[in-house]
Design a protein around this motif. Sequence first.
Motif, mmCIF file in Angstrom:
data_model
loop_
_atom_site.group_PDB
_atom_site.id
_atom_site.type_symbol
_atom_site.label_atom_id
_atom_site.label_comp_id
_atom_site.label_asym_id
_atom_site.label_seq_id
_atom_site.Cartn_x
_atom_site.Cartn_y
_atom_site.Cartn_z
ATOM 1 N N GLY A 156 -5.773 11.153 -5.312
ATOM 2 C CA GLY A 156 -5.018 10.282 -6.197
ATOM 3 C C GLY A 156 -4.915 8.869 -5.662
ATOM 4 N N LEU A 157 -4.734 8.748 -4.360
ATOM 5 C CA LEU A 157 -4.637 7.431 -3.744
ATOM 6 C C LEU A 157 -5.962 6.689 -3.848
ATOM 7 C CD1 LEU A 157 -2.670 5.612 -2.219
ATOM 8 C CD2 LEU A 157 -3.316 6.788 -0.109
ATOM 9 N N LEU A 158 -7.056 7.386 -3.584
ATOM 10 C CA LEU A 158 -8.376 6.751 -3.672
ATOM 11 C C LEU A 158 -8.682 6.291 -5.102
ATOM 12 C CD1 LEU A 158 -10.375 9.196 -1.374
ATOM 13 C CD2 LEU A 158 -9.832 6.803 -0.873
ATOM 14 N N MET A 159 -8.200 7.031 -6.075
ATOM 15 C CA MET A 159 -8.445 6.656 -7.465
ATOM 16 C C MET A 159 -7.475 5.570 -7.953
ATOM 17 S SD MET A 159 -11.132 8.172 -8.516
ATOM 18 C CE MET A 159 -11.002 7.749 -10.256
ATOM 19 N N ARG A 160 -6.363 5.398 -7.242
ATOM 20 C CA ARG A 160 -5.383 4.388 -7.639
ATOM 21 C C ARG A 160 -5.661 3.029 -7.016
ATOM 22 N NH1 ARG A 160 -0.099 5.745 -9.195
ATOM 23 N NH2 ARG A 160 -1.119 7.678 -9.823
ATOM 24 N N LEU A 161 -6.193 3.006 -5.801
ATOM 25 C CA LEU A 161 -6.393 1.746 -5.103
ATOM 26 C C LEU A 161 -7.461 0.907 -5.800
ATOM 27 C CD1 LEU A 161 -6.272 2.913 -1.372
ATOM 28 C CD2 LEU A 161 -4.501 1.711 -2.663
ATOM 29 N N GLY A 162 -7.091 -0.277 -6.189
ATOM 30 C CA GLY A 162 -8.028 -1.175 -6.841
ATOM 31 C C GLY A 162 -8.204 -0.909 -8.315
ATOM 32 N N LEU B 94 0.836 -1.199 0.000
ATOM 33 C CA LEU B 94 0.000 0.000 0.000
ATOM 34 C C LEU B 94 0.870 1.249 0.000
ATOM 35 C CD1 LEU B 94 -2.632 1.594 0.258
ATOM 36 C CD2 LEU B 94 -2.658 1.032 2.697
ATOM 37 N N PHE B 95 1.937 1.235 0.795
ATOM 38 C CA PHE B 95 2.856 2.377 0.803
ATOM 39 C C PHE B 95 3.447 2.617 -0.580
ATOM 40 C CE2 PHE B 95 7.327 3.598 0.756
ATOM 41 C CZ PHE B 95 7.187 4.929 1.132
ATOM 42 N N GLU B 96 3.813 1.555 -1.287
ATOM 43 C CA GLU B 96 4.407 1.724 -2.619
ATOM 44 C C GLU B 96 3.429 2.400 -3.567
ATOM 45 O OE1 GLU B 96 7.477 1.329 -3.623
ATOM 46 O OE2 GLU B 96 8.124 0.682 -1.630
ATOM 47 N N ILE B 97 2.140 2.074 -3.440
ATOM 48 C CA ILE B 97 1.135 2.769 -4.250
ATOM 49 C C ILE B 97 1.102 4.248 -3.884
ATOM 50 C CG2 ILE B 97 -1.323 2.938 -4.808
ATOM 51 C CD1 ILE B 97 -1.513 -0.094 -4.220
ATOM 52 N N GLY B 98 1.105 4.526 -2.572
ATOM 53 C CA GLY B 98 1.128 5.916 -2.127
ATOM 54 C C GLY B 98 2.366 6.650 -2.587
ATOM 55 N N LYS B 99 3.494 5.974 -2.567
ATOM 56 C CA LYS B 99 4.750 6.584 -3.020
ATOM 57 C C LYS B 99 4.672 6.963 -4.491
ATOM 58 C CE LYS B 99 9.724 5.586 -3.191
ATOM 59 N NZ LYS B 99 10.760 4.560 -2.890
ATOM 60 N N SER B 100 4.038 6.101 -5.286
ATOM 61 C CA SER B 100 3.882 6.375 -6.712
ATOM 62 C C SER B 100 2.973 7.581 -6.944
ATOM 63 C CB SER B 100 3.315 5.140 -7.418
ATOM 64 O OG SER B 100 3.024 5.402 -8.767
ATOM 65 N N VAL B 101 1.870 7.667 -6.185
ATOM 66 C CA VAL B 101 0.971 8.815 -6.303
ATOM 67 C C VAL B 101 1.701 10.099 -5.926
ATOM 68 C CG1 VAL B 101 -1.137 9.889 -5.403
ATOM 69 C CG2 VAL B 101 -1.098 7.425 -5.894
ATOM 70 N N ALA B 102 2.464 10.050 -4.833
ATOM 71 C CA ALA B 102 3.206 11.230 -4.389
ATOM 72 C C ALA B 102 4.197 11.685 -5.457
ATOM 73 C CB ALA B 102 3.934 10.918 -3.081
ATOM 74 N N ALA B 103 4.871 10.729 -6.095
ATOM 75 C CA ALA B 103 5.832 11.079 -7.139
ATOM 76 C C ALA B 103 5.146 11.777 -8.303
ATOM 77 C CB ALA B 103 6.550 9.820 -7.615
ATOM 78 N N ASP B 104 3.948 11.330 -8.642
ATOM 79 C CA ASP B 104 3.200 11.977 -9.726
ATOM 80 C C ASP B 104 2.851 13.423 -9.373
ATOM 81 O OD1 ASP B 104 3.323 9.655 -11.183
ATOM 82 O OD2 ASP B 104 1.275 9.014 -10.718
ATOM 83 N N PHE C 269 6.239 15.117 -4.864
ATOM 84 C CA PHE C 269 6.978 15.049 -3.608
ATOM 85 C C PHE C 269 7.346 13.598 -3.309
ATOM 86 C CE2 PHE C 269 2.589 14.513 -2.196
ATOM 87 C CZ PHE C 269 2.665 13.583 -1.169
ATOM 88 N N VAL C 270 8.314 13.436 -2.440
ATOM 89 C CA VAL C 270 8.802 12.106 -2.066
ATOM 90 C C VAL C 270 8.115 11.679 -0.780
ATOM 91 C CG1 VAL C 270 10.798 10.727 -1.413
ATOM 92 C CG2 VAL C 270 11.023 12.494 -3.175
ATOM 93 N N LEU C 271 7.425 10.558 -0.830
ATOM 94 C CA LEU C 271 6.767 10.015 0.354
ATOM 95 C C LEU C 271 7.689 8.986 0.993
ATOM 96 C CD1 LEU C 271 4.002 10.030 1.930
ATOM 97 C CD2 LEU C 271 3.441 7.962 0.631
#
Length: 379
Positions: free
Chosen positions: A370-376, A302-312, A315-317
Motif C-alpha cells: 500500500g505504501l509503495l502504491m501511495r508514494l508519488g 512520509l510518516f503521515e502517508i504511512g499512517k494513512s495506509v495503516a489506517a486503511d 491498525f494505528v501506526l
Amino acid sequence: MSAIQLPFNTDEILAGLKPWVECESPTFDASAVNRMMDLAAYDLAAAGAVIERIPGRMGFGGSVRARFPHTDMGKPGVLISGHLDTVHPVGTLAQNPWRVEGNHCYGPGIQDMKAGCYMAVEAMRHIAMAGLQTPLPVTILFTPDEEVGTPSTRDLIEMEARKNRYVLVPEPTDPKCGAVTGRYAIARFKLRTSGRASHAGWALKDGRPAIHGMARKIIEIEAMSSEDCTFSVGVIHAGQWVNCVADSCEIEVLSMAKRQHDLDAGVQKMLALAGEANDIQTEVWRTYTRPVWEADEGTLALFEIGKSVAADIGFVLTHGSAGGGSDGNFTGALGIPTLDSIGARGAGLHTPNEHIFIDSLTERSRFMAGLLMRLGGQG
C-alpha cells in the motif's frame, strides 16, 4: 484492485521465508552471506526485477541490487534498503530451528531482518501479478554487513539513496506497530592493552598482565555511561594458556547517544583512555560510526502517508526515535525522507529465542504494498 486488497497469504509467505531463515548468514562468513544473496536474487528475479550482483569487499559478502521495470525507470523513486546478514553464527539453527508454535515463528535472523526483507519482495511480486505499476520506480538493495556497522557498503547505500525520493527500511517493528523516524548516533571502538608475558607459576611477578589492565579500563568505560551517552563492552579477547600471564587483551565497545554532540563528547572520552600505567600500554581506535538521524519535515510527511495506509488496513501506526543502529541512520542523516522499522512484529531480537508474530506477515506485506502504491500517486 487497491494494493491493500492484494491476496497475500500467510502460508505462502511462510513457505517462501523458510529457505531464507534456514540459510544461515552471519556477517563474518562471506560465503554464507553470499548463499543468502543467491536465494534473494532468485526470488527478486522471479518477482520481475532486473538483478545486479555487487561483489563484496573488505572480507564481507556481496550485495544485491534489484530494479523493477517501470516506465520511469532510472528516475528518482523509492529505495527499499535492507540487510541479509545476521548476528547468529552458523549452527544456531540447531538451537533455534525453524518452527511454528501458535502465532510465533522461530529461527535465527527471522526478525532481524529476513522477514521484513522477504515481505518487501512479496509486496512487489503481488503488485506485478496484479498488473499494477507503482507510481514511482522501486529499487531494492540488500547488503551484507549492517550488523557490524556497515563498513563495506555505507557509500553504496548512501549513493543509492541519493538517487531516490524516499527510503523504506523493513527492519523489525515493535509489538505496538511503531515505525522509526529517527535513530541515535552510534560509535564503535577497539581497545588493546599490552603488558609483558611471563610464566604464571614460577615467574608471576615478572609479568605485566594485560587482562588486569583491561579489567580496570572496562570498569572505567562502563562507569562513563549516562542518560546522554552510553558505553557497553560487548567483546573480549585475551590469553591462550591459563599458566601464562597474557601480554595482550582486546575489547570492542559500543557507544550510543541521542544527540550528535553527546556522542562526539563520548568519542573524546574514549580516545582519552589511551596511555600507559603500571607498565601496561592502552591503545584506542574508533572504528565505525552511524550519524544521528533526527526527523525532518520530509520524513514526517512520509510518516503521515504511512499512517494513512495503516489506517486503511486497520491498525494505528505510531512513530518515534530509537536506539539501535540501522542503515536508516545514513539515509535519514542525508535528509532523504526515510521510514524505518516497518517490517515484521516479533520478539527475542539478537537472541537464541528470536521469533516473529505470524499475524504480522500479511499485515506488513499489505502495508508495504500500500505504501509503495501511495508514494508519488493517489493509490
